[in-house]
Design an enzyme around this catalytic site. Structure first.
Site: not given
Ligand code: AMP
Ligand code: MG
Length: 490
Positions: A172, A248
Site C-alpha cells: 500500500r 483508526d
Molecule cells: P481494521 O478493523 O481492519 O481497521 O483493524 C483494526 C485493528 O485490528 C488494527 O489494529 C489491525 O492492525 C488489527 N488487525 C486486523 N486484522 C489483523 C490480523 N489478521 N492480525 C493482527 N492484527 C489485525
Molecule cells: Mg484499520
C-alpha cells in the site's frame, strides 16, 4: 534495484512505533504490479514484477534503505475507545519521494505478526487483498483521494479464518498512514509532548501552510476538517460506503484508507449498509458525513493542549474549527450534485431539485450510478430522456422531475454538447460494483483464476469512458448476483 527510502517517521521518538521485520512466506507469486504508480515512485515496474521484486512485495526481502516499523495508534471502534490498536498486520517499509516531490509511505499489508497483533496472525487473506486492490485503484481513477496499491502477491500459505483461505500481501502506498487514532494514542496516555511531535510532523508533511499561520495547530485542525469534509462529499457523489469509519481508519491526510467491508451502492437507499459487523447501521451511507464530523471532534480533543494553555480558550477554538465541518461538507456536496446534474451555475432552487431527484430515486430503487450516467447522456439532446424511466420501479415517477430539470437546464449558459461531455466526465459509467468484486474474488479463491481481476482493473482504470466492449460492466447485479453483506475478512 535501489529503493531510495527516506524514513521520516522512523526518525520520530521510539515510542511512536516498533521496529519489526516482515515474516517471510513460503512461495510468493505475483497477483499484479501497478506499473504507472511504480513509475511515479521512481521504481522499475518490470523489476518489481520480476523474481526479486516479488520477494520484496512478499516481505521476503527487505530493501537496504528500508527501516521496517509497525506504527502505534489507538482508536474509537464503533464508538468504543480502544487505547491500543496499532499496525497489527501491516509494516511500513519506508518513505519514497515521488517524481512530483511528494513523500509517500510504502507499507506491506499482511506481512506477519507485529507487537500490535494482539490475537491476530498479522496476515491477510486473498479476498480482502483483491478487494482493496480493485477498490483503491478504482477510487484513484475516479479522482478521489485514496491510498494506492503498488502491487500484491499470494504467499503460498493458508490463513485460518472461518475456513482456510489463501494468503496474500498487498503493498500500500499512502501520503502517510497517520490516523486520528494515532493522535488518540498519545493523547489518551497524557503524552502531550507526543501529540505535539506528531502534529508538527503532520503539519510539515501534509499542511505546510499551517506552519506559517498565526495559530499553527488551529490552522492544522481547520485544514484536516476541510480535507475530511471534501473527501466525504466525494464519497457521497459516487455512492461509496466505507463501512468501518472508526477513528483508526480516518487518515489525517484526507485520503480514503483501510478498505475493509467497503462497497458501492447500486440502487439508491440512503440507509444502505453492507458491512456484516455494522449491525446498527452506524456507518450507513447517509451517516458518513456525521460520523466524519464526529471523528474530527475526537481529533480536536487530542489537540486541545496545543490550541491554548487555557482550556476554555482551547475548547472555543476547537468548536469553532469543528463548526466548519458541516457547512464545508454541505457546500461540497451541493456543488458536487450540481455538477452531476450538469449545472455550472448555482441557483436557490438547486438543492430542492437535487433533493427531489434523490427522493424519487430512493422511492423507486433507481440505480445510483446508472441514473446519473443516463442523465449525462440524455442532456445532449432535448428528447434524450427515454433511457431514464426504466431505471425506476414506477417508470412514470421520474417524468415530472425530468421536466423540471429541463427547465432548469434552459437557464444554464453553454451548449448541450459540452454540457453532456462535462457530465460524462463527472458521472462515472464504471464503479467497482459489489457483484463484480465478488466474482473476482470467487474466481481467484476457488479456481486460482486472476483473469476476471485483470479485466475488472482494465475497465475501472477509465471509469468515465464509455468503453462499448465492456458495456455489461455498467449493469447492476441480477437478483441472484446481488451481494447483501460484505466482510472485513481480517
Ligand atoms: P481494521 O478493523 O481492519 O481497521 O483493524 C483494526 C485493528 O485490528 C488494527 O489494529 C489491525 O492492525 C488489527 N488487525 C486486523 N486484522 C489483523 C490480523 N489478521 N492480525 C493482527 N492484527 C489485525
Ligand atoms: Mg484499520
Amino acid at each position: 534495484m535501489d529503493f531510495p527510502f527516506d524514513n521520516s517517521y522512523a526518525r520520530l521518538p521510539e515510542r511512536f512505533f516498533a521496529r519489526v521485520s516482515p515474516t517471510p512466506v513460503a512461495a510468493p507469486r505475483l497477483i499484479g504490479v501497478n506499473a504507472p504508480l511504480a513509475v511515479e515512485l521512481g521504481l522499475d515496474p518490470e523489476w518489481l514484477a520480476g523474481e526479486e521484486g516479488v520477494q520484496v512485495l512478499a516481505g521476503n526481502r527487505v530493501p537496504e534503505a528500508a527501516e521496517p516499523i509497525a506504527t502505534a495508534y489507538a482508536g474509537h471502534q464503533f464508538g468504543q475507545f480502544v487505547p491500543q490498536l496499532g499496525d497489527g498486520r501491516a509494516i511500513l517499509l519506508g518513505e519514497l519521494i515521488d517524481r512530483g516531490g511528494v513523500r509517500r509511505d510504502v507499507q506491506l499489508k499482511g506481512p506477519g505478526r507485529t507487537p500490535f497483533s494482539r490475537g491476530g496472525d498479522g496476515r491477510a487473506a486473498l479476498g480482502p487483498v483483491l478487494r482493496e486492490y480493485v477498490v483503491s485503484e478504482a477510487m484513484a481513477a475516479l479522482g478521489i483521494p485514496t491510498t494506492r496499491t503498488l502491487g500484491a502477491v499470494t504467499t503460498g500459505e493458508g490463513v485460518v479464518r472461518e475456513r482456510m483461505l489463501p494468503g496474500a500481501v498487498l503493498t500500500r502506498v499512502a501520503s502517510s498512514h497517520i490516523r486520528v487514532g494515532t493522535f488518540q494514542f498519545f493523547s489518551s496516555r497524557g503524552d502531550t509532548e507526543g501529540v505535539r511531535v506528531l502534529a508538527d510532523h503532520v503539519i510539515a508533511r501534509h499542511y505546510p501552510d499551517a506552519a506559517d499561520a498565526a495559530r499553527p495547530y488551529h490552522a492544522f485542525l481547520v485544514a484536516v476538517v476541510g480535507a475530511q469534509a471534501a473527501l466525504i462529499a466525494q464519497w457521497q457523489m459516487v455512492g461509496f460506503i466505507h463501512g468501518v469509519m472508526n477513528t483508526d481508519n480516518s487518515s489525517v491526510a484526507g485520503e480514503t484508507i483501510d478498505y475493509g467491508p467497503c462497497a458501492f451502492m447500486d440502487e439508491y437507499d440512503p440507509e444502505t449498509v453492507f458491512s456484516s459487523i455494522d449491525r446498527f447501521g452506524r456507518y450507513a451511507y447517509f451517516q458518513q458525513p456525521g460520523i466524519a464530523g464526529w471523528n474530527m471532534a475526537r481529533l480536536a480533543e487530542c489537540l486541545l493542549p496545543l490550541l491554548s494553555e487555557d482550556l476554555e480558550a482551547a475548547v472555543a477554538e476547537a468548536n469553532e474549527s469543528l463548526a466548519a465541518f458541516m457547512p464545508a461538507f454541505e457546500r461540497a456536496y451541493q456543488q458536487g450534485l450540481n455538477r452531476k446534474l450538469g449545472l455550472l451555475t448555482a441557483r436557490d432552487e438547486d438543492p430542492a431539485l437535487a433533493g427531489d431527484l434523490l427522493q424519487v430515486m430512493a422511492e423507486n430503487r433507481a440505480d445510483w450510478t446508472l441514473t446519473f450516467r443516463r442523465l449525462s447522456e440524455a442532456s445532449a439532446s432535448e428528447d434524450g430522456d427515454a433511457a431514464l424511466p426504466s431505471l425506476f420501479v414506477e417508470p412514470s415517477a421520474i417524468d415530472a422531475w425530468l421536466a423540471r430539470w429541463r427547465e432548469r437546464l434552459a437557464k444554464e449558459p453553454g451548449d448541450p454538447t459540452s454540457r453532456s461531455a462535462a457530465m460524462l466526465a463527472t458521472n462515472p459509467a464504471y464503479v467497482p460494483r459489489n457483484h463484480r468484486v465478488e466474482a473476482v474474488i470467487r474466481a481467484a479463491e476457488d479456481k486460482g483464476d486472476l483473469s476476471p481481476f485483470a479485466e475488472l482493473m482494465t475497465v475501472l482504470s477509465k471509469p468515465y469512458d464509455s468503453q462499448p466492449a465492456f458495456a455489461h460492466y455498467t449493469e447492476p447485479p441480477a437478483e441472484h448476483e446481488r451481494v447483501h453483506r460484505t466482510f472485513c475478512g481480517t
